[in-house]
Scaffold this motif. Structure first.
Motif, PDB file in Angstrom:
ATOM      1  N   PRO A  59     -22.002 -14.413 -20.660  1.00 57.44           N
ATOM      2  CA  PRO A  59     -23.155 -14.169 -19.784  1.00 57.44           C
ATOM      3  C   PRO A  59     -24.204 -13.264 -20.434  1.00 57.44           C
ATOM      4  CG  PRO A  59     -21.315 -12.799 -19.114  1.00 57.44           C
ATOM      5  CD  PRO A  59     -20.811 -13.646 -20.255  1.00 57.44           C
ATOM      6  N   GLY A 119     -21.997 -25.658 -21.085  1.00 58.84           N
ATOM      7  CA  GLY A 119     -21.973 -25.000 -19.792  1.00 58.84           C
ATOM      8  C   GLY A 119     -20.806 -24.031 -19.665  1.00 58.84           C
ATOM      9  N   MET A 120     -19.650 -24.403 -20.203  1.00 63.25           N
ATOM     10  CA  MET A 120     -18.499 -23.507 -20.196  1.00 63.25           C
ATOM     11  C   MET A 120     -18.786 -22.249 -21.005  1.00 63.25           C
ATOM     12  SD  MET A 120     -16.298 -24.929 -18.252  1.00 63.25           S
ATOM     13  CE  MET A 120     -15.767 -26.516 -17.598  1.00 63.25           C
ATOM     14  N   LYS A 160     -21.655 -20.925 -21.407  1.00 56.40           N
ATOM     15  CA  LYS A 160     -22.590 -20.128 -20.609  1.00 56.40           C
ATOM     16  C   LYS A 160     -21.825 -19.254 -19.608  1.00 56.40           C
ATOM     17  CE  LYS A 160     -26.265 -22.292 -19.116  1.00 56.40           C
ATOM     18  NZ  LYS A 160     -27.211 -23.070 -18.242  1.00 56.40           N
ATOM     19  N   LEU A 161     -20.719 -19.807 -19.059  1.00 58.35           N
ATOM     20  CA  LEU A 161     -19.900 -19.024 -18.137  1.00 58.35           C
ATOM     21  C   LEU A 161     -19.168 -17.893 -18.849  1.00 58.35           C
ATOM     22  CD1 LEU A 161     -18.129 -21.515 -15.687  1.00 58.35           C
ATOM     23  CD2 LEU A 161     -19.805 -19.763 -15.117  1.00 58.35           C
ATOM     24  N   LEU A 162     -18.667 -18.187 -20.050  1.00 58.70           N
ATOM     25  CA  LEU A 162     -17.860 -17.211 -20.780  1.00 58.70           C
ATOM     26  C   LEU A 162     -18.698 -16.133 -21.446  1.00 58.70           C
ATOM     27  CD1 LEU A 162     -15.330 -19.692 -22.442  1.00 58.70           C
ATOM     28  CD2 LEU A 162     -14.908 -18.178 -20.487  1.00 58.70           C
ATOM     29  N   ASP A 189     -27.872 -26.804 -14.558  1.00 61.09           N
ATOM     30  CA  ASP A 189     -28.416 -25.981 -13.470  1.00 61.09           C
ATOM     31  C   ASP A 189     -29.092 -26.794 -12.375  1.00 61.09           C
ATOM     32  OD1 ASP A 189     -27.613 -23.514 -14.568  1.00 61.09           O
ATOM     33  OD2 ASP A 189     -29.336 -23.526 -15.922  1.00 61.09           O
ATOM     34  N   TRP A 223     -27.874 -17.706 -22.992  1.00 61.18           N
ATOM     35  CA  TRP A 223     -28.125 -18.642 -21.893  1.00 61.18           C
ATOM     36  C   TRP A 223     -29.352 -19.497 -22.178  1.00 61.18           C
ATOM     37  CZ3 TRP A 223     -27.283 -16.312 -16.331  1.00 61.18           C
ATOM     38  CH2 TRP A 223     -25.916 -16.024 -16.170  1.00 61.18           C
ATOM     39  N   TRP A 239     -24.102 -29.775 -13.308  1.00 60.23           N
ATOM     40  CA  TRP A 239     -23.867 -28.357 -13.037  1.00 60.23           C
ATOM     41  C   TRP A 239     -24.290 -27.515 -14.246  1.00 60.23           C
ATOM     42  CZ3 TRP A 239     -20.261 -25.654 -16.064  1.00 60.23           C
ATOM     43  CH2 TRP A 239     -20.098 -24.307 -15.721  1.00 60.23           C
ATOM     44  N   ALA A 240     -23.912 -27.938 -15.446  1.00 59.65           N
ATOM     45  CA  ALA A 240     -24.272 -27.197 -16.661  1.00 59.65           C
ATOM     46  C   ALA A 240     -25.778 -27.180 -16.889  1.00 59.65           C
ATOM     47  CB  ALA A 240     -23.568 -27.811 -17.875  1.00 59.65           C
TER      48      ALA A 240
END
Length: 302
Positions: A39, A32-33, A35-37, A136, A44, A133-134
């Motif tokens: 984009p 998940g981290m 995925k944030l870093l 979704d 994804w 959260w990761a």
């Protein structure tokens, strides 16, 4: 079962459940981290597939833990005709924390990985909150009627959260799970909500209606799931952990997603009224079914 064995089983089950959860959630959190870093849509999709695989491993671990209980029996009807390449909206009554375990274990090989509508407070649970959260999963913040009167700007926030979350599920087969009562059933809550049902709380229609509106015809079917623990009705989750859970009853109805279920729940009052009537009628049938299940096993035990 002796008290010593029950306590020993409880301690072992808790430790193993924590171990399985940590082992499976840490890779999901790391993914998940990333995925944030990063984009990038292609990454994804790959990361989401990996997270779903790790959730499947978690479900397998829970299944193995349930098999440690030699007394547990499953009574399941309605698994036929499911496909893990389809989109499903799953609605279910909510009796206990054990419901999530049951749904994960039972459906893990039959439908896409479950995505739950979760209470906002669960976001702060170690490992589980970040992992969800990761994955979704939408976190919903429930407001009381009195709070909304004081803060009208908060009205409709859950509906918007539902819309944003459902948009993410367009690109790969998904099962969206909604415990439409919004809370676990207890007799106190039943009286507080003035529920017209014996075994259920009144259903909340907004989340289900919004999910159907956003994903529209992408849902292949609606799964109406009824859960019951006829021999462990008071404390099924504790009994599950301590090895005293003896029977899980699941009834699954595969319903078509008809045109009349698609509409603007927020702005169209006629659609909103009709949708609520449809859901209440569904809930009435579910309440009667739970009565039948309880009576069936009560008579069998006499």
């Amino acid at each position: 079962m002796s008290r010593f064995l029950a306590v020993s089983t409880l301690v072992l089950s808790v430790l193993l459940t924590i171990l399985v959860t940590v082992v499976c959630s840490v890779p999901i959190i790391v993914a998940g981290m990333l995925k944030l870093l990063l984009p990038i849509p292609f990454l994804w999709r790959a990361i989401s597939a990996f997270c779903n695989f790790m959730m499947y491993c978690w479900c397998e671990g829970l299944s193995w833990l349930l098999h440690l209980n030699p007394y547990l029996k499953w009574d399941v009807e309605g698994l036929e005709g499911l496909d893990n390449k389809n989109w499903y909206l799953l609605i279910c009554n909510h009796h206990s924390w054990s419901d999530i375990v049951v749904l994960c274990v039972l459906f893990r090989k039959h439908i896409p990985m479950n995505k739950y509508f979760l209470k906002q407070q669960l976001a702060w649970v170690p490992f589980i909150g970040l992992a969800c959260w990761a994955l979704d999963m939408p976190f919903m913040r429930r407001y009381s009627r009195s709070y909304l009167i004081r803060h009208p700007e908060r009205r409709g926030k859950d509906v918007e959260t539902t819309r944003r979350s459902c948009e993410k599920f367009r690109h790969h087969p998904t099962t969206i799970v909604n415990f439409v009562e919004g809370s676990r059933f207890t007799e106190d809550k039943r009286h507080q909500t003035r529920s017209p049902f014996k075994n259920l709380l009144p259903p909340k229609a907004a989340g289900v209606a919004m999910a159907l509106n956003v994903l529209g015809k992408q849902f292949d079917k609606l799964l109406d799931v009824t859960l019951c623990y006829p021999e462990n009705d008071r404390t099924p989750f504790f009994d599950m952990l301590s090895g005293k859970l003896t029977r899980i009853v699941v009834r699954i109805d595969l319903l078509p997603v008809n045109e009349e279920l698609h509409g603007d729940y927020v702005s169209d009052k006629n659609f909103k009224r009709g949708f609520q009537q449809w859901l209440n009628k569904l809930w009435l049938g579910k309440d009667e079914r739970i009565d039948v299940i309880k009576a069936q096993y009560k008579n069998a035990g006499q």
